[in-house]
Design an enzyme around this catalytic site. Structure first.
Site, PDB file in Angstrom:
ATOM      1  N   ARG A  94      -1.619  13.360   8.970  1.00 24.84           N
ATOM      2  CA  ARG A  94      -2.826  13.240   8.173  1.00 24.84           C
ATOM      3  C   ARG A  94      -3.472  14.618   8.011  1.00 24.84           C
ATOM      4  O   ARG A  94      -3.390  15.469   8.905  1.00 24.84           O
ATOM      5  CB  ARG A  94      -3.792  12.299   8.891  1.00 24.84           C
ATOM      6  CG  ARG A  94      -5.120  12.017   8.190  1.00 24.84           C
ATOM      7  CD  ARG A  94      -4.914  11.166   6.983  1.00 24.84           C
ATOM      8  NE  ARG A  94      -6.167  10.499   6.575  1.00 24.84           N
ATOM      9  CZ  ARG A  94      -6.441  10.160   5.325  1.00 24.84           C
ATOM     10  NH1 ARG A  94      -5.576  10.417   4.359  1.00 24.84           N
ATOM     11  NH2 ARG A  94      -7.562   9.543   5.027  1.00 24.84           N
ATOM     12  N   THR A 371      -1.484   6.236  -3.444  1.00 26.18           N
ATOM     13  CA  THR A 371      -0.664   6.495  -2.281  1.00 26.18           C
ATOM     14  C   THR A 371       0.727   5.972  -2.603  1.00 26.18           C
ATOM     15  O   THR A 371       0.886   5.227  -3.559  1.00 26.18           O
ATOM     16  CB  THR A 371      -1.292   5.743  -1.087  1.00 26.18           C
ATOM     17  OG1 THR A 371      -2.616   6.228  -0.930  1.00 26.18           O
ATOM     18  CG2 THR A 371      -0.529   5.888   0.183  1.00 26.18           C
ATOM     19  N   THR A 389       0.025  10.299   0.946  1.00 26.58           N
ATOM     20  CA  THR A 389      -0.908  10.194  -0.163  1.00 26.58           C
ATOM     21  C   THR A 389      -1.567  11.518  -0.509  1.00 26.58           C
ATOM     22  O   THR A 389      -1.605  12.452   0.303  1.00 26.58           O
ATOM     23  CB  THR A 389      -2.013   9.167   0.186  1.00 26.58           C
ATOM     24  OG1 THR A 389      -2.847   8.941  -0.935  1.00 26.58           O
ATOM     25  CG2 THR A 389      -2.841   9.634   1.364  1.00 26.58           C
ATOM     26  N   ASN A 391      -4.622  10.754  -1.862  1.00 22.58           N
ATOM     27  CA  ASN A 391      -5.820   9.936  -1.975  1.00 22.58           C
ATOM     28  C   ASN A 391      -5.897   9.379  -3.390  1.00 22.58           C
ATOM     29  O   ASN A 391      -5.224   8.411  -3.689  1.00 22.58           O
ATOM     30  CB  ASN A 391      -7.094  10.679  -1.575  1.00 22.58           C
ATOM     31  CG  ASN A 391      -8.260   9.715  -1.332  1.00 22.58           C
ATOM     32  OD1 ASN A 391      -8.034   8.561  -0.989  1.00 22.58           O
ATOM     33  ND2 ASN A 391      -9.483  10.184  -1.498  1.00 22.58           N
TER      34      ASN A 391
END
Length: 559
Positions: A94, A371, A389, A391
């Site tokens: 992330r 995503t 992703t 976003n």
């Protein structure tokens, strides 16, 4: 070896174990959101690569063929299940907030959230994690070199590919947002400013050069090399705060996945900073005491109890979920079957509970973010569930000048101001407030279900706040309703996220069912299709692939 250059070293102890050395000609299945990515991943399996080799190859191919969501400028989560060594691990790649980030950075002088700042500015981007995360997975669980895994993506970028209608339509729809950035106009539109049409060839020479540099010099090139220079120069040219040190210090994390059980199956999903895995298990726990199969697929009774369970999980999300490296997330309580029973006891089977009467539950007594998803499994017992992703579709819309890839706008997934909804209508609290180097909360939920200790279902989905409920329903469709994987993926879906006060449904839910739900008091709203679950079911040594028809380019391929 990795970037940050310390990344692999930091994870060695966690990932110690044998590499897989599969027999030549591995059997398996891939399911991705783009046919070209499925083709190159299937070829990897056919040539003797394992599921991780195929997954990483697909991930980089999607970064070329599906720039609206496939990426090297974003981040994500990967779950790897290794039957041969009886382990399931989670790789968290992330994005992180830049070191100069601060909690009120997207507010004006009066304390009001300015949406444009967190979504479509140079400061909307978190530090990208995709390259480091995919390389980490390959280094520890793959048999391919990074250069070999990148080769198909390089070819697709350098020689180009024939664009499908969905690609063309996306660029037409996003024209206003993308063309505000000269770098994006140059990369994604023709010299005359028009969009590429279906059937035309789209070539990305700058992206091809970027991928070649990574192949030649390893992932650290992205974080400390020429690509890093391009990235930071672009962000800072547009007023962004990210620095070269932010890139150089990025490290993917290896985490323990959340684990629960449902009707005798073991459910493994992503742990924080994902909220998805926690709440999938929480909702399943609330529903386990109901005979969902007998109640019927998408009956009013089934949808009602699902809605009640979903609302309570999303209420808990608003208070308790965040990056567990920064806040104490009560995982044990939220995934406790006893806690779920107390929540289930609140359900009124005749009427929906008003959202105003639901709040985050008293978990203390139970403590003892367009995503794309893809799934890969092979017959050596290795399975990969990956969701990554930018976003929004096309992220912030800003392309890195000279490098040819889009940047994410994941900073919007933080709580810009606790209590104020984000772009997906999700309410966040202090646990997800902006802090330097923190990972923003996500709904991405790569999930693997095991039966008798063996991989059974590999699933996940895109879809913002609907990722959790989409993945949940695929699991329930297989386990409760005994559906084959394609039917489980294709079936109409519902979604309730506590706030706003609405029960969202897709087309395909019976009008009679809608009338019954409305008579109970539900505010039923029909909206566009939710999610795109690329899934695999493994039974008796046979692989079934389910490609979600909600994306026209989805494709499942096996051998």
């Amino acid at each position: 070896m990795m970037s940050g250059p310390q990344a692999i070293a930091a994870s060695e102890a966690i990932l110690e174990g044998e590499r897989f050395q599969p027999e030549h000609g591995t059997h398996g299945m891939v399911s991705t959101s783009h046919q070209l990515a499925s083709e190159v991943a299937r070829k990897v399996l056919a040539e003797g690569g394992n599921a991780v080799d195929a997954a990483v190859t697909a991930g980089f191919a999607l970064a070329v063929t599906q720039p609206r969501s496939g990426n090297i400028g974003g981040g994500g989560f990967m779950l790897i299940s290794d039957d041969a060594h009886d382990k399931v691990i989670a790789i968290d790649y992330r994005e992180t907030a830049p070191s100069a980030a601060y909690r009120t950075m997207f507010q004006d002088d009066d304390g009001n959230v300015v949406e444009e700042r967190s979504r479509f500015s140079a400061n909307a981007s978190g530090v990208p994690g995709t390259v480091a995360g995919l390389a980490l997975a390959l280094d520890h669980y793959g048999t391919y070199s990074l250069a070999k895994a990148l080769a198909p993506a390089i070819t697709l970028a350098e020689d180009g590919f024939i664009v499908p209608k969905r690609f063309s339509d996306g660029l037409i729809e996003a024209r206003e947002r993308l063309t505000k950035w000269p770098e994006s106009t140059k990369t994604f539109y023709k010299p005359d400013g028009s969009a590429y049409q279906a059937g035309e060839r789209f070539i990305q020479p700058e992206l091809a050069a970027t991928l070649k540099r990574i192949a030649a010099h390893g992932p650290e090139e992205f974080y400390t090399g020429k690509t890093a220079d391009y990235l930071i120069d672009t962000i800072q040219a547009h007023g962004g705060m990210m620095t070269k040190d932010d890139l150089a210090n990025y490290t993917p994390k290896v985490r323990t996945p959340v684990h629960g059980t449902y009707r005798g199956y073991d459910v493994y999903s992503m742990s924080p900073p994902s909220s998805g895995g926690v709440h999938i298990i929480q909702i399943l726990n609330m529903l386990e005491g109901d005979d969902i199969g007998a109640m019927g697929l998408n009956s009013a009774a089934t949808i009602h109890v699902m809605s009640e369970a979903m609302k309570r999980a999303y209420a808990d999300r608003s208070k308790y979920l965040g990056d567990s490296d920064f806040v104490d997330v009560p995982l044990k309580a939220l995934t406790s079957k006893d806690y779920a029973k107390t929540l289930r006891a609140e359900f009124d089977l005749a009427h929906p509970t008003p959202s105003s009467d639901i709040g985050p539950g008293p978990v203390q007594r139970y403590e003892s973010n367009e995503t794309t998803h893809f799934s890969v499994a092979d017959d050596s017992g290795l399975a990969v569930s990956n969701t990554y992703t930018l976003n929004f579709s096309y992220g912030s819309g800003l392309t890195v000048a000279g490098a040819g890839f889009l940047l994410n706008n994941e900073m919007d997934d933080f709580s810009s101001k606790p209590g104020v909804p984000n772009a997906y209508g999700l309410i966040g609290g202090e646990a997800n407030a902006i802090e330097p180097n923190k990972r923003m909360l996500s709904s991405m939920s790569p999930t693997i279900v095991k039966k008798d200790g063996k991989n059974f279902l590999v699933t996940g989905s895109p879809g913002g706040s609907r990722i959790i409920t989409t993945t949940l329903q695929v699991i329930m469709n297989v386990i409760d309703h005994d559906m084959n994987i394609q039917s489980a993926v294709s079936a109409p879906r519902i979604h309730d996220q506590w706030l706003p006060e609405e029960l969202r449904i897709e087309q395909g839910i019976s009008p009679d069912t809608v009338r019954l739900l409305e008579a109970m008091g539900h505010n039923v709203v029909t909206k566009p299709a939710m999610g795109a679950s690329e899934s695999i079911l493994i039974e008796d040594g046979q692989f079934q692939g389910g490609a979600d028809p909600r994306r026209a380019t989805s494709s499942a391929m096996g051998l």
